[in-house]
Enzyme design. Structure first.
Site, PDB file in Angstrom:
ATOM      1  N   GLN A   1       0.761  -1.212   0.159  1.00  0.00           N
ATOM      2  CA  GLN A   1       0.181   0.102   0.046  1.00  0.00           C
ATOM      3  C   GLN A   1       0.958   1.128   0.187  1.00  0.00           C
ATOM      4  O   GLN A   1       1.903   1.289   0.514  1.00  0.00           O
ATOM      5  CB  GLN A   1      -1.116   0.045   1.220  1.00  0.00           C
ATOM      6  CG  GLN A   1      -2.209  -0.704   1.090  1.00  0.00           C
ATOM      7  CD  GLN A   1      -3.340  -0.433   2.021  1.00  0.00           C
ATOM      8  OE1 GLN A   1      -3.143  -0.698   3.154  1.00  0.00           O
ATOM      9  NE2 GLN A   1      -4.406   0.075   1.512  1.00  0.00           N
TER      10      GLN A   1
ATOM     11  N   THR B   1       1.783  -2.491   7.352  1.00  0.00           N
ATOM     12  CA  THR B   1       1.748  -4.017   7.198  1.00  0.00           C
ATOM     13  C   THR B   1       0.771  -4.502   6.367  1.00  0.00           C
ATOM     14  O   THR B   1       0.346  -5.801   6.551  1.00  0.00           O
ATOM     15  CB  THR B   1       1.830  -4.466   8.979  1.00  0.00           C
ATOM     16  OG1 THR B   1       2.701  -3.897   9.553  1.00  0.00           O
ATOM     17  CG2 THR B   1       2.058  -6.035   8.914  1.00  0.00           C
ATOM     18  N   HIS B   2       0.234  -3.690   5.461  1.00  0.00           N
ATOM     19  CA  HIS B   2      -0.868  -4.221   4.738  1.00  0.00           C
ATOM     20  C   HIS B   2      -0.364  -4.867   3.574  1.00  0.00           C
ATOM     21  O   HIS B   2      -0.261  -4.164   2.209  1.00  0.00           O
ATOM     22  CB  HIS B   2      -1.836  -3.211   4.276  1.00  0.00           C
ATOM     23  CG  HIS B   2      -2.396  -2.553   5.782  1.00  0.00           C
ATOM     24  ND1 HIS B   2      -2.957  -1.077   5.669  1.00  0.00           N
ATOM     25  CD2 HIS B   2      -2.508  -3.132   6.834  1.00  0.00           C
ATOM     26  CE1 HIS B   2      -3.424  -0.991   6.902  1.00  0.00           C
ATOM     27  NE2 HIS B   2      -2.930  -2.208   7.564  1.00  0.00           N
ATOM     28  N   LEU B   3       0.274  -6.101   3.350  1.00  0.00           N
ATOM     29  CA  LEU B   3       0.848  -6.636   2.093  1.00  0.00           C
ATOM     30  C   LEU B   3      -0.193  -7.518   1.739  1.00  0.00           C
ATOM     31  O   LEU B   3      -1.110  -8.203   2.394  1.00  0.00           O
ATOM     32  CB  LEU B   3       2.186  -7.806   2.509  1.00  0.00           C
ATOM     33  CG  LEU B   3       3.376  -6.837   2.894  1.00  0.00           C
ATOM     34  CD1 LEU B   3       2.988  -6.346   4.394  1.00  0.00           C
ATOM     35  CD2 LEU B   3       4.605  -7.783   2.909  1.00  0.00           C
TER      36      LEU B   3
END
Length: 592
Positions: free
Chosen positions: A346, A518-520
């Site tokens: 993101q 941490t939005h993988l």
């Protein structure tokens, strides 16, 4: 060593794994959940005051993955040698019961309908040629209307606070005017605005935008969810992201699902169990169970099962598929294969406004999911044609609480001294009188951005590490810079004494030293075409039908919203079809 058979094995004890374990035990299956990290209970580890220790939490990373045992390698481009990600910084995967669902902030969005069919929508509005060369744009293969009951169920389980705009097509409140209609209201009213959110709400409205309260899985009131799990009201202590909530106010698997699940005689939780592989039969088309390493005895254990669910963190799911030989690995040179394809992240940048010295922003106060946002430049809510990029970004004030150590690093702006008395004065002024505004945007998928097995580096268990090839692309940089430029009218409406707009810089590569999000996502994406997706619309492996893969790995491209709400809805969607169709007739699920 082989244990007694289970009906189903669930890998990972975060949101995805906990939801699937609950649904499958309700269906009468004997479920074994395997978690690599330790057991965690909010009553013990979330107890006040130890749980709000910034040194223990944000600096020493108590709830996060132990990178000394296994990690990923990272490079920006094909041809570079990837190096191990040795120090937690850019992203923070969780470890232990609760996973990333224990340390998340709590922002709980539904996906925008347009984002679920993004390729089709872009082509319909702007034509095929609008999609840049090398962009692997895809539809999800599932619609918002199909997922709506499962978004609703997840919100009720999470105890989500928010304000609706439309219910059953009728305008009912002051929620997000761009949001789709809902079948029911949020279970709880929105959180109260902190001071900076209140200022942003007025300034955004004055600038002609459409502010709304962020949907937050932080309870605004006392709440009991459909499972009977209880939550307390949030007290805005500022310790959400990176912490387990001592107030039981932030939704987590540990608070909202596991207390009930642990009592079910059909459920078994095994911690300190590092899953090495999913075991396949001789045809490689059926899983027979999994083999894990008992980290206490250092012995391998095999569990046989008829159904295997991968519900770990995004890249752990992809890694396990590659290690187990499930699905064809992606080849970037040929643009063929599916496992590792469409890895996404993101875009997120922070802008800052400094207010007059008689306005105190009290940045120590906050809640992880609370705040005020605008969606005017998110998804397909604006005309992309003149700008020539795909994607978009919400803009928000999400004051989660600036802790003492973090406060020492925010500085006083670009023109402030870097040390000495001037630095200290600027730092104090920033902490007392400034506010942050984030652009939290989408990241598209590209042919040369992917995951594969590293040819050189291995983890402590002798297995190849997962290699991440990632860099910011021109489309996403231009999207971010356009959206951030639209914050300027808000800065002026705030009456800021000065402001700085934070943007992605062209030519500046992705930097693992700086925390971003941490939005993988992606890497084992869902879809209707087995040539471009690793799992079908029900999150079932095309190649091994008794394996389901649940998580943000299913996202064909990134969206502007935080992923957890979509992950939870997909988990309930997949579980519904397992229960109603797959268990009655195991095999490939087909669209009806």
């Amino acid at each position: 060593m082989t244990m007694k058979n289970a009906d189903a094995i669930v890998v990972g004890a975060g949101w995805a794994g906990s939801i699937l374990a609950k649904e499958l035990t309700e269906a009468g299956l004997k479920v074994v959940m395997l978690e690599r990290g330790p057991d965690r209970a909010t009553a013990v580890e979330g107890a006040y005051p130890d749980s709000i220790d910034e040194l223990r939490g944000a600096i020493r990373h108590r709830l996060f993955q132990d990178l000394s045992r296994t990690t990923v390698t990272i490079r920006n481009k094909i041809g570079q040698t990837a190096l191990p990600y040795r120090q937690l910084s850019a992203f923070l995967p969780g470890e232990g019961v609760g996973g990333a669902g224990l340390h998340w902030s709590g922002v709980h969005f539904r996906a925008a309908p347009d984002d679920l069919a993004l390729r089709s929508n872009v082509i319909a509005r702007y034509g095929q040629k609008f999609i840049p060369e090398g962009m692997n744009l895809q539809d999800y293969g599932v619609t918002y209307d199909e997922l709506e009951p499962f978004f609703d169920k997840a919100e009720k389980v999470f105890g989500t606070s928010g304000e609706a705009y439309k219910i059953n097509g009728k305008v009912v409140g002051n929620g997000n005017v761009f949001a789709p209609s809902r079948s029911d209201d949020f279970p709880l009213p929105p959180l109260k605005d902190v001071y900076t959110a209140n200022l942003f709400r007025k300034a955004a409205s004055d600038a002609g935008y459409h502010p709304y309260s962020l949907p937050a899985a932080n309870a605004s009131r006392q709440y009991t969810n459909p499972y009977g799990a209880q939550m307390g009201p949030c007290n805005f202590c500022g310790y959400c992201s990176g912490y387990d909530c001592y107030m039981y106010s932030k939704a987590s698997p540990n608070v909202n699902i596991l207390p009930v699940l642990r009592k079910d005689p059909n459920f078994t939780l095994i911690t300190r169990a590092h899953v090495m592989r999913v075991d396949l039969d001789s045809t490689k088309t059926r899983a027979t169970g999994v083999t894990y390493l008992d980290l206490d005895s250092n012995k391998e254990v095999t569990i046989a099962a008829d159904l295997v669910v991968l519900g770990a963190f995004q890249f752990h799911n992809v890694h396990l598929m590659l290690l187990s030989g499930i699905g064809k690995p992606y080849d970037a040179q040929k643009n063929e294969g599916v496992v590792g394809r469409n890895f996404v992240y993101q875009t997120i940048t922070t802008s800052r406004a400094w207010l007059p010295e008689n306005q105190f922003t009290n940045q120590f106060i906050g809640t992880g999911g609370g705040g005020v946002a605008i969606d005017d430049f998110n998804s397909m809510n604006f005309d992309h044609g003149p700008h020539g990029f795909v994607g978009g970004s919400p803009v928000w004030v999400n004051q989660a609480g600036v802790k003492p150590i973090a406060a020492s690093t925010i500085g006083g702006g670009k023109d402030a001294p870097r040390w000495g008395a001037g630095y200290k004065k600027a730092l104090v002024n920033t902490y007392r009188h400034a506010m942050a505004i984030d652009a939290h945007g989408s990241n598209m998928a590209y042919r040369d951005v992917f995951l594969d097995l590293d040819p050189t580096w291995k983890n402590t268990y002798g297995q190849p590490l997962l290699r991440m090839t990632f860099d910011w692309q021109d489309n996403d940089i231009r999207m971010n810079r356009y959206v951030v430029s639209q914050i300027e009218p808000i800065m002026k409406a705030l009456g800021a004494t000065k402001y700085e707009l934070g943007m992605l810089e062209p030519g500046k590569p992705f930097d693992t030293r700086l925390y971003q999000t941490t939005h993988l996502g992606g890497g084992a994406v869902m879809g209707d075409d087995p040539n471009t997706s690793a799992i079908n619309r029900y999150l079932q492996s095309w190649d091994v039908p008794n394996v389901f893969v649940i998580g943000s790995n299913a996202f064909p491209q990134g969206m502007g919203y935080n992923p957890t709400g979509m992950v939870a809805a997909l988990a309930y969607w997949s579980a519904h079809h397992i229960r109603t169709t797959y268990l009655k007739s195991p095999g490939p699920l087909v669209r009806v």
